[in-house]
Design a protein around this motif. Sequence first.
Motif, PDB file in Angstrom:
ATOM      1  N   HIS A 160     -21.003 -50.599  -4.819  1.00 34.64           N
ATOM      2  CA  HIS A 160     -22.282 -51.292  -4.969  1.00 34.64           C
ATOM      3  C   HIS A 160     -22.912 -51.008  -6.339  1.00 34.64           C
ATOM      4  O   HIS A 160     -23.387 -51.911  -7.028  1.00 34.64           O
ATOM      5  N   SER A 210     -26.154 -42.815   3.281  1.00 37.97           N
ATOM      6  CA  SER A 210     -26.367 -42.592   4.710  1.00 37.97           C
ATOM      7  C   SER A 210     -25.905 -43.804   5.514  1.00 37.97           C
ATOM      8  O   SER A 210     -25.710 -44.892   4.969  1.00 37.97           O
ATOM      9  N   GLU A 266     -25.878 -45.237  10.006  1.00 38.41           N
ATOM     10  CA  GLU A 266     -26.161 -44.880  11.395  1.00 38.41           C
ATOM     11  C   GLU A 266     -24.961 -44.148  11.999  1.00 38.41           C
ATOM     12  O   GLU A 266     -25.114 -43.177  12.729  1.00 38.41           O
ATOM     13  N   LYS A 311     -32.553 -36.418   8.200  1.00 37.99           N
ATOM     14  CA  LYS A 311     -33.102 -36.287   9.551  1.00 37.99           C
ATOM     15  C   LYS A 311     -34.185 -35.223   9.618  1.00 37.99           C
ATOM     16  O   LYS A 311     -35.066 -35.265  10.452  1.00 37.99           O
ATOM     17  N   VAL A 312     -34.075 -34.245   8.756  1.00 36.18           N
ATOM     18  CA  VAL A 312     -35.011 -33.124   8.816  1.00 36.18           C
ATOM     19  C   VAL A 312     -35.931 -33.190   7.607  1.00 36.18           C
ATOM     20  O   VAL A 312     -35.470 -33.228   6.467  1.00 36.18           O
ATOM     21  N   TRP A 313     -37.227 -33.283   7.895  1.00 30.40           N
ATOM     22  CA  TRP A 313     -38.172 -33.503   6.823  1.00 30.40           C
ATOM     23  C   TRP A 313     -38.057 -32.469   5.721  1.00 30.40           C
ATOM     24  O   TRP A 313     -38.057 -32.794   4.537  1.00 30.40           O
ATOM     25  N   SER A 314     -37.954 -31.191   6.107  1.00 31.27           N
ATOM     26  CA  SER A 314     -37.973 -30.158   5.071  1.00 31.27           C
ATOM     27  C   SER A 314     -36.762 -30.303   4.154  1.00 31.27           C
ATOM     28  O   SER A 314     -36.854 -30.053   2.954  1.00 31.27           O
ATOM     29  N   LEU A 364     -32.386 -41.633  -4.687  1.00 31.28           N
ATOM     30  CA  LEU A 364     -32.043 -42.989  -4.260  1.00 31.28           C
ATOM     31  C   LEU A 364     -31.201 -42.877  -2.991  1.00 31.28           C
ATOM     32  O   LEU A 364     -30.173 -42.206  -2.996  1.00 31.28           O
ATOM     33  N   VAL A 365     -31.674 -43.496  -1.929  1.00 32.58           N
ATOM     34  CA  VAL A 365     -30.907 -43.485  -0.687  1.00 32.58           C
ATOM     35  C   VAL A 365     -30.229 -44.834  -0.532  1.00 32.58           C
ATOM     36  O   VAL A 365     -30.885 -45.879  -0.548  1.00 32.58           O
ATOM     37  N   HIS A 378     -28.258 -46.864   2.106  1.00 34.26           N
ATOM     38  CA  HIS A 378     -27.940 -46.853   3.536  1.00 34.26           C
ATOM     39  C   HIS A 378     -26.952 -47.975   3.828  1.00 34.26           C
ATOM     40  O   HIS A 378     -27.204 -49.133   3.506  1.00 34.26           O
ATOM     41  N   ASP A 380     -28.577 -51.106   1.895  1.00 34.99           N
ATOM     42  CA  ASP A 380     -30.012 -51.129   1.634  1.00 34.99           C
ATOM     43  C   ASP A 380     -30.348 -49.981   0.705  1.00 34.99           C
ATOM     44  O   ASP A 380     -29.787 -48.899   0.820  1.00 34.99           O
ATOM     45  N   GLU A 381     -31.291 -50.237  -0.177  1.00 34.13           N
ATOM     46  CA  GLU A 381     -31.584 -49.275  -1.244  1.00 34.13           C
ATOM     47  C   GLU A 381     -33.049 -48.862  -1.197  1.00 34.13           C
ATOM     48  O   GLU A 381     -33.933 -49.702  -1.286  1.00 34.13           O
ATOM     49  N   LEU A 382     -33.278 -47.571  -1.065  1.00 37.55           N
ATOM     50  CA  LEU A 382     -34.657 -47.073  -1.085  1.00 37.55           C
ATOM     51  C   LEU A 382     -34.765 -45.930  -2.079  1.00 37.55           C
ATOM     52  O   LEU A 382     -33.858 -45.109  -2.179  1.00 37.55           O
ATOM     53  N   THR A 383     -35.882 -45.871  -2.783  1.00 38.92           N
ATOM     54  CA  THR A 383     -36.146 -44.675  -3.575  1.00 38.92           C
ATOM     55  C   THR A 383     -37.243 -43.872  -2.880  1.00 38.92           C
ATOM     56  O   THR A 383     -38.141 -44.433  -2.275  1.00 38.92           O
ATOM     57  N   ILE A 384     -37.131 -42.580  -2.956  1.00 38.61           N
ATOM     58  CA  ILE A 384     -38.125 -41.689  -2.368  1.00 38.61           C
ATOM     59  C   ILE A 384     -38.639 -40.786  -3.475  1.00 38.61           C
ATOM     60  O   ILE A 384     -37.854 -40.165  -4.190  1.00 38.61           O
TER      61      ILE A 384
END
Lengths: 242, 242
Positions: free
Chosen positions: B130, B167, B169, B179-182, B199-200, B202, B222-226
């Motif tokens: 990608h 990532s 499913e 999965k874990v916030w920390s 950059l995640v 998915h 799918d592309e997300l930035t955090i």
Amino acid sequence: MGPRWKGKNAEAQALADPMSKIVSQLQSSLIQSDSRALLSGNDTRLEANSEQANLLIRSCFGQPIWHSMTADSDKQWFQLGFEEAFFMCYSLKCIKIVGEDNCPKNAEEVWHYMKSCNPSFPYLYKAYLHLRLKNWVVRPGLQYGGEFVAYRHHPSFVHSEFVVLVSSEENGDANGRLKVWSDLHCAVRLSGGVAKTLLVLHISKHGESDSSTSFLDGSSVDELTIARWSAEQSREDLRKTK
Amino acid sequence: MGPRWKGKNAEAQALADPMSKIVSQLQSSLIQSDSRALLSGNDTRLEANSEQANLLIRSCFGQPIWHSMTADSDKQWFQLGFEEAFFMCYSLKCIKIVGEDNCPKNAEEVWHYMKSCNPSFPYLYKAYLHLRLKNWVVRPGLQYGGEFVAYRHHPSFVHSEFVVLVSSEENGDANGRLKVWSDLHCAVRLSGGVAKTLLVLHISKHGESDSSTSFLDGSSVDELTIARWSAEQSREDLRKTK
């Protein structure tokens, strides 16, 4: 994505009239009149004179209830959300919260009552407090799939910039949206589709129980924004066509 | 956070020499010499002449193996990662992958082999593909806690901009960091601390199994930035001091 001001003079008007100043005027006025909000069921109602009504509207606390519930035409009732009422009582210290017996309740009593109505209250309030203390205007966010929306100033000047999700290890986020990718992705798309950014406020407890107000000092807030991204953006092909 | 170029002429140099052009020169040269990569264990090795070695280095595929493994001094070996080898074989179609018997393997055989070595291979490859198709330079990201890091051009011109988490499913992300916030918060802090954005990518399957190359058409990214955020930013107090 920066603030989207409503009209060309909106930013200047907002700058000239900082939210902190409006809130501080409201605070003085309510203290002066020894204001009380009546807590009954899920409802908190505050009586305001016309000056206070004007300040409540400009600082975006509560909803005016237009059918007059008092014979005195100078009076106006406002319905406050739990977070708003607790903030005005406990943080601004400008109202007292009373029960149906008209006796002021102390902070612990109010905390306990609000938590019994909504177990997420401690986390929602911590998030609300966090943003309000930084002069963000915070309103319910249900219509955008969040707990809150946050505005840089009054909604008549500016569109809301952030859809706020509140999460915590203990309590999860209200709808588990952060655990399932497709739900998270939905939330991000929804926020992006209405030109807002998804803001996640994660509340971490440091040993303190959430059953008393000591939770507020014994917890912290981490702030993350989540945004859509596109691999195409800023790449060579795009730049060539500029 | 935009690209951080290395030195004042780096951006101009990169623009004058687009990554797509370098990759396409590499592609032609490898096709012309009917190049083969040897797949053995977890290792894929490609022999390159001096022109190809130069292009491999400029386009950031593989690692040169400096101790010469051939008597011919014009030849140079490169060690390719699984994603790199599969991309050059299956997407650029410029190399063949052979086993120890020197017989070319077809794409399904290579896919099956790589997946048997690393069950995450289909997802990692989908993410790699990608980004590479959009002319991002993609390198291993282990040292920054991600699967990959992504560069706008060659690392000699520009710092990597993104730490990439992959990532899905089905497969989760490699270390369950989402999965874990920390853990997520750690990853975001780590990325921010080295001036990169998290950059995640998915990967969603649409019914296709990941056991054959048809997975590539039957899945989407799918592309997300955090990013970290601060409630203080851009608020009235800051703006007053500007």
